[in-house]
Design an enzyme around this catalytic site. Structure first.
Site, PDB file in Angstrom:
ATOM      1  N   TYR A 144     -55.306 -32.363  22.410  1.00 29.25           N
ATOM      2  CA  TYR A 144     -54.505 -33.527  22.815  1.00 29.25           C
ATOM      3  C   TYR A 144     -54.026 -34.302  21.597  1.00 29.25           C
ATOM      4  O   TYR A 144     -52.858 -34.682  21.500  1.00 29.25           O
ATOM      5  CB  TYR A 144     -55.344 -34.409  23.737  1.00 29.25           C
ATOM      6  CG  TYR A 144     -54.566 -35.542  24.381  1.00 29.25           C
ATOM      7  CD1 TYR A 144     -53.667 -35.297  25.419  1.00 29.25           C
ATOM      8  CD2 TYR A 144     -54.749 -36.858  23.963  1.00 29.25           C
ATOM      9  CE1 TYR A 144     -52.959 -36.337  26.019  1.00 29.25           C
ATOM     10  CE2 TYR A 144     -54.053 -37.899  24.557  1.00 29.25           C
ATOM     11  CZ  TYR A 144     -53.153 -37.637  25.591  1.00 29.25           C
ATOM     12  OH  TYR A 144     -52.470 -38.676  26.177  1.00 29.25           O
TER      13      TYR A 144
ATOM     14  N   ASN B 163     -42.383 -37.787  29.899  1.00 29.22           N
ATOM     15  CA  ASN B 163     -43.686 -38.341  30.277  1.00 29.22           C
ATOM     16  C   ASN B 163     -44.718 -37.267  30.611  1.00 29.22           C
ATOM     17  O   ASN B 163     -45.911 -37.471  30.375  1.00 29.22           O
ATOM     18  CB  ASN B 163     -43.472 -39.258  31.492  1.00 29.22           C
ATOM     19  CG  ASN B 163     -44.761 -39.548  32.222  1.00 29.22           C
ATOM     20  OD1 ASN B 163     -45.543 -40.394  31.808  1.00 29.22           O
ATOM     21  ND2 ASN B 163     -45.005 -38.819  33.312  1.00 29.22           N
TER      22      ASN B 163
HETATM   23  N1  LIG Z   1     -53.232 -42.721  31.288  1.00 26.01           N
HETATM   24  C1  LIG Z   1     -53.436 -43.052  30.024  1.00 26.01           C
HETATM   25  O1  LIG Z   1     -54.353 -43.842  29.707  1.00 26.01           O
HETATM   26  C2  LIG Z   1     -52.534 -42.513  28.931  1.00 26.01           C
HETATM   27  C3  LIG Z   1     -52.743 -42.980  27.628  1.00 26.01           C
HETATM   28  C4  LIG Z   1     -51.917 -42.505  26.599  1.00 26.01           C
HETATM   29  C5  LIG Z   1     -50.901 -41.617  26.895  1.00 26.01           C
HETATM   30  N2  LIG Z   1     -50.739 -41.153  28.166  1.00 26.01           N
HETATM   31  C6  LIG Z   1     -49.651 -40.194  28.404  1.00 26.01           C
HETATM   32  O2  LIG Z   1     -48.860 -40.627  29.494  1.00 26.01           O
HETATM   33  C7  LIG Z   1     -48.242 -39.504  30.134  1.00 26.01           C
HETATM   34  C8  LIG Z   1     -48.488 -39.595  31.631  1.00 26.01           C
HETATM   35  O3  LIG Z   1     -49.884 -39.573  31.844  1.00 26.01           O
HETATM   36  P1  LIG Z   1     -50.602 -40.073  33.161  1.00 26.01           P
HETATM   37  O4  LIG Z   1     -51.714 -40.931  32.733  1.00 26.01           O
HETATM   38  O5  LIG Z   1     -49.614 -40.558  34.144  1.00 26.01           O
HETATM   39  O6  LIG Z   1     -51.233 -38.670  33.609  1.00 26.01           O
HETATM   40  P2  LIG Z   1     -51.354 -37.921  34.996  1.00 26.01           P
HETATM   41  O7  LIG Z   1     -51.619 -38.866  36.094  1.00 26.01           O
HETATM   42  O8  LIG Z   1     -52.311 -36.812  34.726  1.00 26.01           O
HETATM   43  O9  LIG Z   1     -49.879 -37.313  35.210  1.00 26.01           O
HETATM   44  C9  LIG Z   1     -49.399 -36.287  34.406  1.00 26.01           C
HETATM   45  C10 LIG Z   1     -48.070 -35.834  34.970  1.00 26.01           C
HETATM   46  O10 LIG Z   1     -47.565 -34.766  34.153  1.00 26.01           O
HETATM   47  C11 LIG Z   1     -47.175 -33.719  35.022  1.00 26.01           C
HETATM   48  N3  LIG Z   1     -47.153 -32.410  34.373  1.00 26.01           N
HETATM   49  C12 LIG Z   1     -48.149 -31.752  33.744  1.00 26.01           C
HETATM   50  N4  LIG Z   1     -47.714 -30.554  33.331  1.00 26.01           N
HETATM   51  C13 LIG Z   1     -46.405 -30.448  33.698  1.00 26.01           C
HETATM   52  C14 LIG Z   1     -45.410 -29.456  33.556  1.00 26.01           C
HETATM   53  N5  LIG Z   1     -45.652 -28.282  32.968  1.00 26.01           N
HETATM   54  N6  LIG Z   1     -44.170 -29.705  34.049  1.00 26.01           N
HETATM   55  C15 LIG Z   1     -43.897 -30.871  34.653  1.00 26.01           C
HETATM   56  N7  LIG Z   1     -44.800 -31.849  34.847  1.00 26.01           N
HETATM   57  C16 LIG Z   1     -46.041 -31.629  34.360  1.00 26.01           C
HETATM   58  C17 LIG Z   1     -48.181 -33.777  36.161  1.00 26.01           C
HETATM   59  O11 LIG Z   1     -47.751 -33.013  37.260  1.00 26.01           O
HETATM   60  P3  LIG Z   1     -48.812 -32.347  38.325  1.00 26.01           P
HETATM   61  O12 LIG Z   1     -49.122 -33.419  39.331  1.00 26.01           O
HETATM   62  O13 LIG Z   1     -48.040 -31.212  38.896  1.00 26.01           O
HETATM   63  O14 LIG Z   1     -50.012 -31.925  37.537  1.00 26.01           O
HETATM   64  C18 LIG Z   1     -48.182 -35.269  36.404  1.00 26.01           C
HETATM   65  O15 LIG Z   1     -47.048 -35.665  37.132  1.00 26.01           O
HETATM   66  C19 LIG Z   1     -48.838 -38.265  29.463  1.00 26.01           C
HETATM   67  O16 LIG Z   1     -47.940 -37.754  28.504  1.00 26.01           O
HETATM   68  C20 LIG Z   1     -50.098 -38.795  28.789  1.00 26.01           C
HETATM   69  O17 LIG Z   1     -50.480 -38.014  27.689  1.00 26.01           O
HETATM   70  C21 LIG Z   1     -51.523 -41.581  29.190  1.00 26.01           C
END
Ligand SMILES: NC(=O)c1ccc[n+]([C@@H]2O[C@H](COP(=O)([O-])OP(=O)(O)OC[C@H]3O[C@@H](n4cnc5c(N)ncnc54)[C@H](OP(=O)(O)O)[C@@H]3O)[C@@H](O)[C@H]2O)c1
Length: 238
Positions: free
Chosen positions: A161, A89
């Protein structure tokens, strides 16, 4: 700390979709290993779920680090001797905080950094953990991808991205292909536009709605889909 439960790892579990996926998998009876690159944030997220009566423990994992990935594999091997579910994730979206994110202005460094987490991170962690699935011939791997990685209607903007999520989908296909004939199923999913730090407040979906398909793919029956791309439990185009 051995368990009779199925064991699940979630990357980037300290907030957003990863946190909610950890919660929902634990509610389904999984022993969840909530991982985070930041120890304090990860510990407090795991404690929150533990206080909800859920079987969630914290382990550090920075997906950009080989050492961190190997240490996690060793921990799981020593404590549980197996792994049933991996939710890849963790992800970043850093194309341009200023909004100017045309491919004509794309910085190679931004692309490299994005791929390091969103693509090589997934490859690294999956390579490290898959032996714990292979030894029991069972595993469910869910790669959290995006509509922005779909080639069939690829748009402009956010090149780092977009490219990273297209490449992530390729990883899904390659792993699934090399795992044909095993009960290790590998799929990509798109959670929709979700209210998280990445998605922002205007997103229409709650994290709980966003993780529904993650949990569904993580709990597929034997012989279930592999090498697919899903949204709302339905196949979507690459
Ligand atoms: N939200 C949306 O609308 C959406 C839509 C499509 C896809 N996604 C995908 O869903 C996934 C989760 O996104 P989210 O919306 O929950 O985003 P988010 O709130 O920004 O969370 C991202 C998570 O990834 C972690 N992370 C980043 N770099 C890392 C690393 N090097 N090692 C370990 N953890 C790391 C962050 O940790 P820190 O707190 O330490 O930064 C955080 O826990 C992502 O892959 C994103 O691309 C999201």
């Amino acid at each position: 700390m051995s368990t009779t439960k199925k064991v699940a790892v979630v990357t980037g579990g300290n907030r957003g979709l990863g946190f909610e996926a950890s919660r929902q998998l634990a509610k389904q009876g999984y022993q969840v290993i909530l991982t985070s690159r930041d120890e304090e944030k990860g510990k407090s997220a795991a404690l929150k779920l533990k206080n909800e009566g859920l079987d969630v423990i914290f382990q550090p994992l920075d997906v950009t680090s080989d050492e961190s990935s190997q240490k996690l594999a060793e921990f799981i091997n020593n404590e549980f001797g197996k792994l049933d579910v991996l939710v890849n994730n963790a992800g970043i979206y850093i194309d341009s905080p200023t909004g100017d994110n045309s491919i004509f202005d794309a910085k190679i460094d931004t692309l490299k950094q994005t791929l390091e987490t969103n693509v090589y991170g997934v490859l690294r962690v999956t390579q490290a953990l898959i032996p714990l699935m292979k030894k029991q011939n069972y595993g469910r791997i869910v790669n959290v991808s995006s509509r922005m990685g779909q080639l069939h209607d690829m748009g402009g903007g956010s090149p780092g991205y977009r490219i990273s999520k297209t490449a992530l989908n390729a990883l899904t296909r390659i792993f699934a292909s090399e795992l044909q004939g095993t009960d290790i199923l590998v799929n990509s999913m798109y959670p929709g536009w979700v209210q998280t730090d990445m998605g922002g407040k205007n997103a229409p979906r709650t994290p709980e709605q966003g993780v529904d398909t993650i949990v569904w793919l993580a709990t597929l029956d034997d012989g279930g889909a592999t090498g697919g791309f899903f949204r709302d439990r339905q196949p979507i185009e690459w």
